[in-house]
Design a protein around this motif. Structure first.
Motif, short mmCIF file in Angstrom:
data_model
loop_
_atom_site.label_atom_id
_atom_site.label_comp_id
_atom_site.label_asym_id
_atom_site.label_seq_id
_atom_site.Cartn_x
_atom_site.Cartn_y
_atom_site.Cartn_z
N SER A 120 -8.70 45.88 -11.12
CA SER A 120 -8.60 45.92 -9.67
C SER A 120 -9.94 45.62 -9.01
CB SER A 120 -8.14 47.31 -9.22
OG SER A 120 -6.92 47.63 -9.79
N THR A 121 -9.87 44.77 -8.01
CA THR A 121 -11.03 44.50 -7.17
C THR A 121 -10.64 44.87 -5.75
OG1 THR A 121 -10.34 42.24 -6.68
CG2 THR A 121 -11.71 42.56 -8.67
N PRO A 122 -11.59 45.03 -4.85
CA PRO A 122 -11.23 45.33 -3.47
C PRO A 122 -10.26 44.31 -2.88
CG PRO A 122 -13.56 45.73 -3.79
CD PRO A 122 -13.04 45.09 -5.06
N THR A 123 -10.43 43.04 -3.23
CA THR A 123 -9.54 41.99 -2.72
C THR A 123 -8.12 42.17 -3.25
OG1 THR A 123 -11.42 40.49 -2.69
CG2 THR A 123 -9.25 39.49 -2.52
N THR A 124 -7.98 42.43 -4.55
CA THR A 124 -6.64 42.61 -5.12
C THR A 124 -5.98 43.86 -4.56
OG1 THR A 124 -7.94 43.00 -7.13
CG2 THR A 124 -6.07 41.59 -7.35
N LEU A 125 -6.75 44.91 -4.37
CA LEU A 125 -6.18 46.13 -3.81
C LEU A 125 -5.73 45.91 -2.36
CD1 LEU A 125 -8.59 48.85 -5.26
CD2 LEU A 125 -6.25 48.32 -5.97
N GLY A 135 -1.94 46.21 -1.06
CA GLY A 135 -1.63 47.08 0.08
C GLY A 135 -0.80 46.35 1.13
N ARG A 136 -1.17 45.10 1.42
CA ARG A 136 -0.41 44.31 2.41
C ARG A 136 1.01 44.05 1.92
NH1 ARG A 136 -5.40 41.77 2.69
NH2 ARG A 136 -4.71 40.10 1.32
N ILE A 147 7.74 47.99 2.33
CA ILE A 147 8.20 49.22 2.95
C ILE A 147 8.88 48.92 4.28
CG2 ILE A 147 7.43 51.37 4.03
CD1 ILE A 147 5.33 51.57 1.80
N ALA A 148 8.30 47.99 5.04
CA ALA A 148 8.88 47.62 6.35
C ALA A 148 10.22 46.95 6.14
CB ALA A 148 7.94 46.69 7.09
#
Length: 101
Positions: A84-89, A93-94, A100-101
């Protein structure tokens, strides 16, 4: 800090359980390069095993290049197993928000 647990019914040697737990923490990103592992004494006391068992686990992790022991300082994480990298996380998340929506 890592909270080690030893399961006497697992069929896996205690040192191998410690190695497995550190590797899992590395995969999940709970441990990052530069983080310090608990001392051999702290782990031995917390899970009531022989310090030599903890030392064996740390030695195996060191031989795998995951941690490094620094005399007088402790054992530190050298590299992560996290994919995991911040970009992949952020991307995950998006996608999760859209799902969920």
């Amino acid at each position: 800090m890592l909270d080690f647990r030893i399961d006497p019914t697992s069929g896996l040697a205690p040192y191998a359980q410690l190695v497995q737990q550190v590797k899992q923490a590395l995969r999940l990103g709970w441990l990052q390069p530069g983080d310090q592992l608990p001392t051999v004494h702290e782990v031995a006391v917390s899970v009531t095993i022989n310090p030599n068992t903890v030392q064996k686990a740390y030695k195996e992790l060191e031989q795998a290049g995951l941690v490094v022991g620094r005399p007088g300082q402790g054992t530190f994480v050298e590299r992560s197993l996290s994919q995991s990298t911040p970009t992949t996380l952020a991307s995950l998340g998006r996608r999760l928000d859209r799902w969920i929506a």
